[in-house]
Scaffold this active site. Structure first.
Site, PDB file in Angstrom:
ATOM      1  N   CYS A   1      -0.306   7.838   9.213  1.00 21.26           N
ATOM      2  CA  CYS A   1       0.840   6.992   8.867  1.00 21.26           C
ATOM      3  C   CYS A   1       1.588   7.709   7.756  1.00 21.26           C
ATOM      4  O   CYS A   1       1.004   8.116   6.759  1.00 21.26           O
ATOM      5  CB  CYS A   1       0.343   5.629   8.392  1.00 21.26           C
ATOM      6  SG  CYS A   1       1.468   4.742   7.297  1.00 21.26           S
TER       7      CYS A   1
ATOM      8  N   CYS B   1       8.440   4.171   6.396  1.00 21.16           N
ATOM      9  CA  CYS B   1       9.215   3.248   7.228  1.00 21.16           C
ATOM     10  C   CYS B   1       9.440   1.884   6.575  1.00 21.16           C
ATOM     11  O   CYS B   1      10.430   1.222   6.859  1.00 21.16           O
ATOM     12  CB  CYS B   1       8.517   3.038   8.564  1.00 21.16           C
ATOM     13  SG  CYS B   1       7.693   4.506   9.170  1.00 21.16           S
TER      14      CYS B   1
ATOM     15  N   THR C   1       1.944  -0.019   1.436  1.00 24.45           N
ATOM     16  CA  THR C   1       1.770   1.302   2.048  1.00 24.45           C
ATOM     17  C   THR C   1       2.499   2.380   1.258  1.00 24.45           C
ATOM     18  O   THR C   1       3.673   2.221   0.924  1.00 24.45           O
ATOM     19  CB  THR C   1       2.305   1.267   3.498  1.00 24.45           C
ATOM     20  OG1 THR C   1       1.522   0.343   4.239  1.00 24.45           O
ATOM     21  CG2 THR C   1       2.220   2.629   4.161  1.00 24.45           C
TER      22      THR C   1
ATOM     23  N   GLU D   1      -2.890   2.487   0.775  1.00 22.94           N
ATOM     24  CA  GLU D   1      -2.234   1.245   0.411  1.00 22.94           C
ATOM     25  C   GLU D   1      -2.662   0.903  -1.015  1.00 22.94           C
ATOM     26  O   GLU D   1      -3.698   1.380  -1.482  1.00 22.94           O
ATOM     27  CB  GLU D   1      -2.643   0.103   1.346  1.00 22.94           C
ATOM     28  CG  GLU D   1      -1.701  -0.117   2.531  1.00 22.94           C
ATOM     29  CD  GLU D   1      -1.991   0.791   3.719  1.00 22.94           C
ATOM     30  OE1 GLU D   1      -3.151   1.220   3.878  1.00 22.94           O
ATOM     31  OE2 GLU D   1      -1.048   1.083   4.484  1.00 22.94           O
TER      32      GLU D   1
ATOM     33  N   HIS E   1      10.146  -4.183  11.355  1.00 22.05           N
ATOM     34  CA  HIS E   1       8.893  -3.455  11.146  1.00 22.05           C
ATOM     35  C   HIS E   1       7.990  -3.550  12.381  1.00 22.05           C
ATOM     36  O   HIS E   1       7.281  -2.608  12.706  1.00 22.05           O
ATOM     37  CB  HIS E   1       8.200  -3.974   9.889  1.00 22.05           C
ATOM     38  CG  HIS E   1       7.280  -2.953   9.291  1.00 22.05           C
ATOM     39  ND1 HIS E   1       7.659  -1.662   9.051  1.00 22.05           N
ATOM     40  CD2 HIS E   1       5.974  -3.029   8.927  1.00 22.05           C
ATOM     41  CE1 HIS E   1       6.634  -0.981   8.560  1.00 22.05           C
ATOM     42  NE2 HIS E   1       5.591  -1.788   8.479  1.00 22.05           N
TER      43      HIS E   1
ATOM     44  N   TYR F   1       6.311  -0.152  15.027  1.00 19.36           N
ATOM     45  CA  TYR F   1       4.928   0.156  15.415  1.00 19.36           C
ATOM     46  C   TYR F   1       4.846   0.703  16.835  1.00 19.36           C
ATOM     47  O   TYR F   1       3.892   1.400  17.179  1.00 19.36           O
ATOM     48  CB  TYR F   1       4.055  -1.098  15.285  1.00 19.36           C
ATOM     49  CG  TYR F   1       3.595  -1.356  13.876  1.00 19.36           C
ATOM     50  CD1 TYR F   1       4.334  -0.908  12.788  1.00 19.36           C
ATOM     51  CD2 TYR F   1       2.414  -2.048  13.615  1.00 19.36           C
ATOM     52  CE1 TYR F   1       3.908  -1.143  11.499  1.00 19.36           C
ATOM     53  CE2 TYR F   1       1.985  -2.285  12.321  1.00 19.36           C
ATOM     54  CZ  TYR F   1       2.736  -1.833  11.268  1.00 19.36           C
ATOM     55  OH  TYR F   1       2.311  -2.057   9.996  1.00 19.36           O
TER      56      TYR F   1
ATOM     57  N   CYS G   1       5.162   4.618  15.969  1.00 19.48           N
ATOM     58  CA  CYS G   1       4.105   5.366  15.261  1.00 19.48           C
ATOM     59  C   CYS G   1       2.746   5.173  15.912  1.00 19.48           C
ATOM     60  O   CYS G   1       1.952   6.108  15.976  1.00 19.48           O
ATOM     61  CB  CYS G   1       4.073   5.000  13.785  1.00 19.48           C
ATOM     62  SG  CYS G   1       3.452   3.354  13.416  1.00 19.48           S
TER      63      CYS G   1
ATOM     64  N   GLU H   1      -4.371  -1.663  10.138  1.00 19.80           N
ATOM     65  CA  GLU H   1      -2.940  -1.865   9.966  1.00 19.80           C
ATOM     66  C   GLU H   1      -2.301  -2.381  11.249  1.00 19.80           C
ATOM     67  O   GLU H   1      -1.329  -3.130  11.214  1.00 19.80           O
ATOM     68  CB  GLU H   1      -2.275  -0.574   9.528  1.00 19.80           C
ATOM     69  CG  GLU H   1      -1.038  -0.905   8.750  1.00 19.80           C
ATOM     70  CD  GLU H   1      -0.170   0.259   8.448  1.00 19.80           C
ATOM     71  OE1 GLU H   1      -0.532   1.402   8.743  1.00 19.80           O
ATOM     72  OE2 GLU H   1       0.907  -0.002   7.921  1.00 19.80           O
TER      73      GLU H   1
HETATM   74 FE1  SF4 Z   1       3.042   3.823   8.710  1.00 17.25          FE
HETATM   75 FE2  SF4 Z   1       3.821   3.179  11.168  1.00 17.25          FE
HETATM   76 FE3  SF4 Z   1       4.305   1.506   9.097  1.00 17.25          FE
HETATM   77 FE4  SF4 Z   1       5.608   3.854   9.379  1.00 17.25          FE
HETATM   78  S1  SF4 Z   1       5.726   2.059  10.754  1.00 17.25           S
HETATM   79  S2  SF4 Z   1       4.767   3.014   7.494  1.00 17.25           S
HETATM   80  S3  SF4 Z   1       4.002   5.180  10.177  1.00 17.25           S
HETATM   81  S4  SF4 Z   1       2.304   2.100   9.939  1.00 17.25           S
HETATM   82 FE    FE Z   2       3.088  -1.157   8.046  1.00 24.74          FE
END
Ligand code: SF4
Ligand code: FE
Length: 500
Positions: free
Chosen positions: A100, A104, A189, A254, A289, A293, A296, A442
């Site tokens: 990660c 983001c 994060t 985190e 958000h 996901y 990623c 996560e």
């Molecule tokens: Fe991490 Fe995915 Fe959240 Fe971006 S969207 S901060 S890569 S978990």
């Molecule tokens: Fe997240």
């Protein structure tokens, strides 16, 4: 405007002192600290991507605010295509990091504040929007590394914020120059790898809870801020100085960020006691958000599929029908997460006249709901294909011991085309990615726990309309007023406000 990865690392290295703790000790230089360095390297990849041939078309965008090219991680989405580029960029960055990359949340916070302050401005209160645009320009021009902080510590879940003030971040004083805030935000994060943090309320607030309805940004080196970094599965491997067991040696972290009477100048305050808007803000942010996901997590899925496929080849089973079946299943699960993320992007919703492109809330919530389940399935299937060695492999230190190396090479060898070391490297990569916080925990709790998405999905699906369709086709009702859209969805509160 477009920083290189190295410029980012240097900026973090030379910033003013920030109070950051790891395992009980204060950290001097996060860029050199073995526990945090993997995070810095993953964050850095978001900057490098803007200069790498294969990714710069994804990682750069044109900003109408500064009339220049900016890193996409600071970009305000101007079209559904922009939102699709976000998903593609995140998938690619997962390939580059196996981790990660943490940038983001701050990006989603920028887009959320853009839409929210704009909606508030359309109702007559323009200050927030004007301040936010100034802040946005500063972020874009300097390519600032942002973290986003939404989740409060929440204490007893049945109590409201005003019934347990320490459990939610709050405004303690308002002066003509700014505000003072106290409280803490949890599970943040990348917090130690960021230069600034954008803070937002975590839930809809009632009038009694208005001092908790606050949004602002602040540099991390502001007086009164402390960061306590949390532990992760297998995190001790980062400290071992090895080169196999901790692969991919890029990771995230985190942390708990504590605000002890921190002063925020008024030009960085983007919502102050506007309790009616805090539910809308949360809805906008969480959908952005949840959409992300799909990018990623499918990118990490590719890493896991690739590792499982390679391990199957190493022991000569890649053509076995049940292995092919399992690989196919992994692809199916993975592309589902990506596909819903893309649908949330390409079927985006325009919330205000000049832009304000918001993701499709149904697909964004479906994306995240799939992400609470499919990574666990993918991890299970890859564990199955990898064999027990994924939980029992000897360490790299055994392999480096000349007395043991011979034995390990002899007894853990598969097909001769592959060395035993190669097998161990892939095993470690697979173990560390498939059982990571980023891929499992996560995926469940990030961007809201599973129940949060189910509530939205259930609320915006129009069961009554679907029932009417059924009754019409069963000839119980003779006529029906079909909606213009094919999807039987209701508008969210956010869309209703946006369209007013
Ligand atoms: Fe991490 Fe995915 Fe959240 Fe971006 S969207 S901060 S890569 S978990
Ligand atoms: Fe997240």
């Amino acid at each position: 405007v477009l920083r290189t990865g190295e410029e980012y690392v240097n900026a973090i290295k030379h910033r003013n002192k920030v109070e950051i703790y790891v395992m009980g000790n204060e950290v001097n230089d996060v860029t050199e600290h073995p526990f945090l360095k993997p995070s810095i390297l993953a964050f850095k990849a978001t900057y490098d991507a803007a200069y790498e041939e294969d990714s710069k078309h994804l990682a750069r965008a044109w900003s109408v605010f500064v009339n220049d090219e900016v890193n996409r991680f600071t970009h305000i989405h101007r079209s559904p295509e922009d939102l699709a580029y976000k998903i593609k960029l995140l998938r690619k960055l997962s390939h580059k990091t196996g981790a990660c990359f943490q940038r983001c949340v701050g990006w989603d916070a920028l887009n959320t504040l853009y839409v929210t302050t704009k909606l508030i401005a359309e109702k007559g209160k323009k200050d927030y929007y004007e301040r936010f645009i100034e802040y946005l320009k500063y972020v874009q021009k300097n390519d600032i590394a942002l973290a986003g902080a939404m989740t409060d510590v929440k204490g007893v879940r049945t109590l409201k914020p005003h019934e347990q003030p320490h459990a939610y971040l709050r405004v303690t004083e308002v002066t003509k120059d700014g505000i003072y805030v106290s409280g803490a935000k949890a599970n943040i994060t990348g917090i130690a790898a960021a230069e600034e943090v954008i803070v937002m309320p975590t839930r809809a607030m009632s009038e009694k809870d208005q001092e908790f309805a606050v949004a602002f940004s602040t540099p991390l080196d502001t007086e009164g801020i402390k960061v306590i970094v949390g532990r992760q599965i297998n995190d001790g491997r980062r400290m071992e100085n090895g080169e196999i067991d901790g692969l991919p040696y890029r990771s995230n972290h985190e942390g708990l960020i504590v605000f002890d009477n921190v002063f925020i100048p008024m030009e960085r305050v983007f919502m102050l006691k506007d309790w009616q808007m805090s539910g809308i803000l949360v809805e906008i942010f969480s959908a952005y958000h949840r959409q992300g996901y799909g990018g990623c997590k499918s990118g990490l899925g590719d890493v896991i599929i690739g590792a499982a496929y390679n391990l199957a080849k190493q022991i000569g089973v890649e053509k076995a029908p049940h292995i092919q079946n399992k690989l196919t299943e992994m692809v199916l699960l993975n592309e589902n997460m990506y596909g819903t993320g893309m649908a949330a992007s390409l079927d985006a919703i325009k919330l205000c006249e000049d832009g304000c492109w918001w993701v499709n809330p149904m697909f964004a919530n479906i994306t995240k709901q799939l992400v609470t389940r499919f990574p666990y399935e993918i991890t299970k299937l890859s564990t199955d294909i990898a064999g027990g060695i994924i939980g029992t492999a000897p360490s790299e230190w055994d392999l480096k011991n000349p007395k043991l190396r011979q034995l390990i090479e002899k007894y853990l060898q598969g097909i001769m085309d592959y060395s035993t070391e190669e097998r161990l490297r892939i095993v470690r990569l697979l173990e560390n990615v498939s059982f990571s916080v980023a891929f499992l925990i996560e995926s469940v709790h990030g961007a809201g726990s599973p129940e949060a998405q189910r509530i939205v999905i259930n609320r915006i699906y129009d069961y009554d309309y679907a029932e009417k369709i059924a009754k019409y086709l069963a000839n119980i009702e003779k006529s029906i007023n079909f909606k213009e859209n094919a999807e039987p969805w209701k508008k969210t509160d956010t869309e209703k406000i946006g369209k007013q």
